[in-house]
Design a protein around this motif. Structure first.
Motif, PDB file in Angstrom:
ATOM      1  N   SER A 227      41.291  44.762  42.115  1.00 47.65           N
ATOM      2  CA  SER A 227      41.155  43.542  42.894  1.00 47.65           C
ATOM      3  C   SER A 227      42.446  42.721  42.792  1.00 47.65           C
ATOM      4  O   SER A 227      43.283  42.949  41.928  1.00 47.65           O
ATOM      5  N   SER A 230      42.438  35.936  45.728  1.00 46.28           N
ATOM      6  CA  SER A 230      42.063  35.623  47.103  1.00 46.28           C
ATOM      7  C   SER A 230      43.181  34.919  47.861  1.00 46.28           C
ATOM      8  O   SER A 230      43.296  35.061  49.085  1.00 46.28           O
ATOM      9  N   GLN A 374      39.233  42.476  34.141  1.00 51.92           N
ATOM     10  CA  GLN A 374      39.425  43.335  35.296  1.00 51.92           C
ATOM     11  C   GLN A 374      38.776  44.690  35.040  1.00 51.92           C
ATOM     12  O   GLN A 374      38.584  45.115  33.892  1.00 51.92           O
ATOM     13  N   GLU A 390      33.966  40.736  37.155  1.00 54.75           N
ATOM     14  CA  GLU A 390      35.328  40.218  37.081  1.00 54.75           C
ATOM     15  C   GLU A 390      35.341  38.712  37.319  1.00 54.75           C
ATOM     16  O   GLU A 390      34.597  38.188  38.159  1.00 54.75           O
ATOM     17  N   HIS A 393      35.513  37.284  40.821  1.00 55.07           N
ATOM     18  CA  HIS A 393      34.317  37.368  41.653  1.00 55.07           C
ATOM     19  C   HIS A 393      33.236  36.384  41.227  1.00 55.07           C
ATOM     20  O   HIS A 393      32.229  36.232  41.926  1.00 55.07           O
TER      21      HIS A 393
END
Length: 453
Positions: A227, A230, A374, A390, A393
């Motif tokens: 990931s 954002s 992670q 994570e 999230h």
């Protein structure tokens, strides 16, 4: 001729390196300079250098470029790909274009993959390659990720990355490799401390260059991708348009308790940057913990919406510049001020204070464990039966976390404290934070960690 004096400017938090090249006549070339120019300016001043050129290898997703600032304040010429369609004055380069640096030459090489318009910059002394600034193409031990433009383009860009790496690998063995992304960067895959290499070393040791064909390369690269924050989704366009020039030093205005209360009522968020132990001993209810450290900006941008006003709580010995500059570096400009007097001022009003229990590995109660590291960290070794989610999230998925007594853990404790405060904001209670990580628990208890998902 040997390579000119080259100064790596490492951002340990973002995992990136900007490069300042002394051109030998009082001028310098900056490659991939960040908006936070403090480190670059310190070196330039110490060496008596003026930045004449600012070269960007690509439209960065993880930080805002400092090239626009250098053009405005130092009259630097910005060098970048013509295919990037940047909306500010720059010298647009195509494949093979060269820039005379005054005794040295910089040649543009198209190396798409990490982004569509990615360039590498080959530094030449006459016909002899000295080194290549590879940005997010060939990096030490790997290549930068290819999924930043969407899942539907990941494989296409990975195949472009394959061709770009092999183009770079055709350079002479002695050619230095100066990448931007490195260990700790969410734009790159591998761990490791090295920030530079050579073409010969990479050809001999880079597992992606050892891939026998493009299909194997793509499979290896894509499998390594985890990931990413954002805020990466918006910085590329901000860099194409050009960040605003900063005319005044960043400020952290003082706000009294009533002003903070009004801001909170209007939707602001408290971000508490004090050390873990201080936050645990007492923090404002609803505050998001983000202890000040090199990774501060990454988690600020990942966990707080960019349009949310932020009020900082800090200790007197924490420098406001170390809070505001990293935030501006990732395009977060909604820090509206700080609580004047910090937590002592809040406590003086007899306002409510939240506390969080800290536990050491040998003190962990018999309760559920939530591991917020992670995915790669978790699969490499975690406590038996630990839940995994994570940290990045957690704001969207806090409701999926069981409402039971939990000990939250990460690698050391900072991210776990952040997670605990996010869970508190979502209504969770009876939380504790592990001081330390999985290996500390295994050492303290003599028990084995589990591997895999």
């Amino acid at each position: 001729m040997s390579a000119p004096p080259i100064h790596p400017l490492v951002d340990e938090g973002l995992g990136n390196t900007a490069w300042l090249i002394d051109l030998g006549d009082g001028r310098a070339l900056a490659v991939d300079p960040p908006r936070d120019l403090r480190a670059l300016r310190a070196v330039a001043e110490r060496r008596g250098l003026t930045v004449a050129y600012a070269a960007d290898t690509h439209l960065h997703a993880d930080f805002l470029t400092g090239a626009v600032q250098l053009a405005a304040t130092d009259h630097a010429t910005i060098l970048a790909s013509a295919d990037g369609h940047r909306a500010f004055d720059h010298y647009g380069l195509h494949d093979g274009d060269e820039v005379d640096l005054g005794g040295l030459t910089l040649r543009a090489l198209t190396t798409p993959g990490h982004t569509d318009e990615h360039l590498s910059f080959l530094l030449l002394d006459g016909p002899t390659p000295l080194g290549v600034f590879t940005g997010g193409s060939l990096i030490v031990g790997s290549a930068a990720r290819t999924d930043l433009l969407g899942a539907d383009r990941t494989e296409e860009l990975a195949r472009a990355q394959y061709a770009s790496l092999h183009r770079l690998a055709a350079l002479p063995d002695a050619t230095a490799v100066w990448p931007t992304h490195g260990a700790g960067s969410f734009c790159s895959a591998p761990p490791g401390a090295a920030r530079s290499s050579t073409i010969g070393t990479e050809r001999a040791t880079n597992p992606l260059l050892a891939a026998p064909d493009a299909d194997t390369f793509v499979a290896r690269l894509v499998a390594s991708l985890g990931s990413y924050p954002s805020y990466f989704a918006r910085l590329g366009e901000l860099n194409r348009r050009g960040p605003a020039v900063i005319t005044d030093g960043p400020m952290l205005p003082a706000l009294d308790v009533p002003a903070v209360r009004r801001l909170l009522a209007d939707g602001a968020v408290i971000v508490d940057v004090r050390p873990v132990a201080d936050i645990a001993a007492g923090h404002i209810p609803g505050a998001v913990a983000n202890p000040l450290r090199p990774q501060f900006a990454t988690w600020l941008g990942w966990l707080v919406a960019p349009d949310t006003p932020v009020v900082i709580v800090r200790n007197p010995d924490q420098d406001p510049a170390d809070i505001v500059w990293p935030a501006l570096n990732i395009g977060f400009d909604r820090i509206v001020g700080e609580l004047a007097g910090g937590m002592p001022a809040w406590r003086a009003t007899r306002a409510e204070v939240s506390t969080t229990r800290l536990v050491t590995p040998d003190q962990m109660p018999a309760r559920g464990v939530l591991d917020i590291r992670q995915h790669a960290e978790y699969t490499s070794g975690h406590l038996p039966r630990a839940l995994h989610l994570e940290l990045g999230h957690l704001p969207q998925q806090a409701g999926a976390v069981p409402s039971e007594a939990l000990t939250v853990m990460c690698g050391h404790g900072e991210r776990a404290m952040t997670a605990a405060t996010l869970l508190e904001r979502a209504g969770h209670r009876d939380l504790s934070v592990l001081v330390g990580g999985a290996e500390d628990w295994a050492t303290a208890t003599g028990q084995h960690l589990e591997e895999g998902a």
